[in-house]
Design a protein around this motif. Structure first.
Motif, short mmCIF file in Angstrom:
data_model
loop_
_atom_site.label_atom_id
_atom_site.label_comp_id
_atom_site.label_asym_id
_atom_site.label_seq_id
_atom_site.Cartn_x
_atom_site.Cartn_y
_atom_site.Cartn_z
N UNK A 10 22.05 42.10 26.05
CA UNK A 10 22.01 40.96 25.14
C UNK A 10 21.39 39.76 25.84
N UNK A 11 20.45 39.11 25.15
CA UNK A 11 19.92 37.83 25.62
C UNK A 11 20.47 36.77 24.69
N UNK A 12 21.40 35.97 25.20
CA UNK A 12 22.13 35.06 24.32
C UNK A 12 21.84 33.61 24.72
N UNK A 13 21.62 32.75 23.71
CA UNK A 13 21.41 31.33 23.96
C UNK A 13 22.75 30.67 24.32
N UNK A 14 22.82 30.05 25.50
CA UNK A 14 24.02 29.32 25.90
C UNK A 14 23.67 27.85 26.04
N UNK A 15 24.52 27.02 25.46
CA UNK A 15 24.30 25.57 25.51
C UNK A 15 25.66 24.89 25.46
N UNK A 16 25.95 24.06 26.46
CA UNK A 16 27.30 23.49 26.58
C UNK A 16 27.67 22.58 25.41
N UNK A 17 26.74 21.74 25.01
CA UNK A 17 26.99 20.83 23.88
C UNK A 17 25.65 20.38 23.30
N UNK A 18 25.72 19.48 22.31
CA UNK A 18 24.50 19.07 21.62
C UNK A 18 23.48 18.45 22.56
N UNK A 19 23.97 17.66 23.51
CA UNK A 19 23.06 16.95 24.41
C UNK A 19 22.51 17.84 25.52
N UNK A 21 20.94 20.81 27.85
CA UNK A 21 19.75 21.64 27.73
C UNK A 21 20.21 23.09 27.85
N UNK A 22 19.96 23.89 26.86
CA UNK A 22 20.43 25.26 26.88
C UNK A 22 19.45 26.21 27.53
N UNK A 23 19.90 27.46 27.70
CA UNK A 23 19.00 28.49 28.21
C UNK A 23 19.55 29.87 27.83
N UNK A 24 18.73 30.88 28.00
CA UNK A 24 19.19 32.24 27.70
C UNK A 24 19.95 32.81 28.89
N UNK A 25 21.02 33.57 28.57
CA UNK A 25 21.70 34.33 29.61
C UNK A 25 21.73 35.78 29.18
N UNK A 26 21.66 36.66 30.15
CA UNK A 26 21.61 38.10 29.85
C UNK A 26 22.98 38.73 30.13
N UNK A 27 23.43 39.56 29.19
CA UNK A 27 24.71 40.25 29.35
C UNK A 27 24.52 41.73 29.05
N UNK A 112 19.99 20.76 11.84
CA UNK A 112 21.13 21.61 12.25
C UNK A 112 21.29 21.55 13.77
N UNK A 113 21.79 20.45 14.32
CA UNK A 113 21.89 20.37 15.78
C UNK A 113 22.87 21.42 16.34
N UNK A 114 22.54 21.97 17.50
CA UNK A 114 23.41 22.95 18.14
C UNK A 114 24.67 22.22 18.63
N UNK A 115 25.84 22.73 18.26
CA UNK A 115 27.10 22.15 18.73
C UNK A 115 27.46 22.77 20.08
N UNK A 116 27.38 24.11 20.12
CA UNK A 116 27.68 24.83 21.36
C UNK A 116 27.15 26.26 21.19
N UNK A 117 26.48 26.75 22.19
CA UNK A 117 25.94 28.11 22.19
C UNK A 117 25.22 28.45 20.88
N UNK B 101 12.08 20.73 16.65
CA UNK B 101 11.51 20.38 17.95
C UNK B 101 11.66 21.55 18.93
N UNK B 102 12.77 22.28 18.83
CA UNK B 102 12.95 23.46 19.68
C UNK B 102 12.68 24.71 18.87
#
Lengths: 253, 237
Positions: A10-19, A21-27, A112-117, B101-102
């Motif tokens: 799995x390549x999953x988008x991880x992002x701590x909060x809206x502000x 910067x997220x990234x993909x993590x592999x599981x 639709x801002x990302x809240x988390x992950x 934007x993303x």
């Protein structure tokens, strides 16, 4: 259908909060049953993450029977995954085979801002509804159900539009991040019924004004929304909304 | 709801695109009709073709367009329509792009929509660049600067000869044909999208709109593309 187990990447988008910067993590997930739903597969992964003392993947879900509109997930380049007219919770792992790599992203849209992950804030949809997606009924006794005759075809078309669960897949798929399929379904379900008639002008005007304010794009009729909609909401509703809106805009004071 | 609000909301902006687009579609019928008069000179001695015509019918039609006051007034409206369509189109494209934007790591790509529906901004930009060249080739020479390749014949501009000279260069023919292909795909989406934007949702009517749209998008650009080809290959002139 034959049951089988599979191991997946799995390549999953991880992002701590809206502000953040997220990234993909592999599981790697192992021994996933083909009878599991997609969300149950993520539940299995999350239990492992919790056992390892890691932060589980945040994702939206509620009824898990395809009717509430809470689940989302942009799976391998398609909202709600590979199946037609299907929600993520109703996507089952028999859609995959051993060794597959699956990329999971959140809905992507400025509105639709990302809240988390994998969770995004879809309250913009609620505010569009609050702007006019309702009928005003004063208190009193309930009217007899047969007091208002309604043409069968219109009742059916209204019901088909009312099938919209407001999941936001249309926005996620649209190249313009437009919310027109959602808004058109919410306008159509009322515009086709006599109960919706008294407020039809203000409804179309106010809901579009709110939609624009929320930062959704304009519709260019490409049809991607209709193709990914888990409830098969028709593009025709958008043309009907255009008619409702233009009729109101040209005649309202 | 003020007029300004009505035309600057997301649907209002699309209405402007749709109305100007339909206006330009009507213009193209006139344009292709007038220009198709060059085919009267086609080198086959079968009615209605006449190899000795040498562009006389076309030159008369072009003269009528250039010397009739009503059409000159409409020409101003045409330029206004084109500019509005271009400016509004580019602004809408930029605005729509800014709403995400993303982007996605795995794009949705062709699922559920045609490439030309998603590429209206690009196709329109290609047509706009072509238009600058096209106006410099003909409109500027006919209306403003004049040209040695456009002598007077019977008191009228010899536009036919100007076409012949312009389309004697292969690169010009290729650019025009490519522009016609861009136009065809732009129309293939634009024609039916304009009607949807105007609120046509009746299935019976949409079937007609879609059929006519496909026919129009093939026939009109094809006729336009045949003009430089016919001139270059000597079918006419």
């Amino acid at each position: 259908m034959e049951h089988y187990n599979m191991n997946l990447n799995l390549k999953v988008w991880r992002q701590r909060n809206t502000q953040a910067k997220g990234s993909f993590e592999t599981y790697q997930v192992k021994n996933i049953s083909s009878e599991m739903s997609f969300l149950e597969m993520i539940d299995v992964l999350n239990e492992e993450l919790i056992a390892e003392g890691k932060d589980p993947i945040a994702f939206d879900h509620d009824c898990r029977e395809g009717i509430c509109g809470m689940c989302s997930l942009y799976i391998d380049g398609r909202p709600h995954g590979p199946w037609e007219q299907n929600t993520t919770c109703q996507l089952h792992m028999r859609a995959y085979k051993d060794g597959d790599t699956i990329t999971i992203e959140p809905w992507r849209a400025g509105a639709f801002p990302v809240l988390k992950d994998l969770m995004v804030d879809r309250s913009a949809f609620d505010r569009i509804i609050q702007a006019g997606g309702f009928i005003s009924v004063n208190t009193g006794n309930a009217v007899d159900a047969n007091a208002l005759p309604i043409e069968k075809d219109k009742a059916d078309a209204s019901f088909a539009a009312a099938a919209c669960i407001g999941c936001g897949a249309c926005v996620a798929a649209c190249k313009n991040s437009s919310a027109m399929l959602f808004t058109s379904a919410k306008v159509t379900q009322l515009a086709l019924l006599p109960q919706g008639a008294p407020e039809r002008k203000s409804r179309a005007l106010n809901m579009i004004a709110q939609m624009d304010k929320e930062g959704f794009g304009a519709c260019t009729n490409t049809g991607a929304c209709e193709a990914v909609c888990p409830k098969g909401i028709s593009l025709t509703n958008i043309a009907r909304l255009n008619q409702e809106y233009l009729g109101a805009a040209l005649t309202a004071n | 709801m003020t007029w300004k609000q009505a035309f600057t909301s997301s649907i209002g902006k699309k209405l402007v695109m749709g109305l100007t687009g339909l206006f330009l579609i009507v213009f193209l019928i006139v344009h292709v009709g007038i220009n198709a008069c060059i085919f009267a000179d086609l080198n086959v001695a079968v009615w209605p073709f006449d190899p000795s015509d040498d562009g006389a019918i076309f030159n008369r039609a072009a003269h009528f367009m250039g010397s009739t006051i009503l059409i000159r007034i409409l020409e101003v409206g045409l330029f206004a329509g084109i500019i509005l369509h271009i400016v509004q189109g580019l602004m809408l494209e930029a605005s729509n792009r800014s709403k995400r934007t993303q982007g996605y790591a795995v794009p949705l790509a062709g699922r559920g929509s045609k490439w030309y529906s998603r590429a209206m901004g690009l196709l329109g930009t290609l047509i706009m660049i072509f238009l600058i060249l096209h106006l410099a080739h003909f409109w500027v020479k006919a209306r403003i600067t004049g040209s040695d390749d456009m002598p007077e014949v019977a008191g009228m501009h010899d536009m036919f000869n100007l076409m012949k000279v312009t389309f004697s260069e292969l690169w010009v023919v290729i650019v025009y044909v490519l522009a016609c292909i861009s136009l065809a795909y732009h129309l293939l989406h634009g024609f039916q999208s304009a009607f949807r934007t105007l609120g046509v949702h009746n299935n019976k009517w949409m079937t007609i709109v879609q059929s006519v749209g496909v026919g129009y998008s093939i026939i009109v650009p094809l006729l336009f593309a045949l003009m430089p080809i016919a001139m270059y290959l000597g079918w006419v002139g």
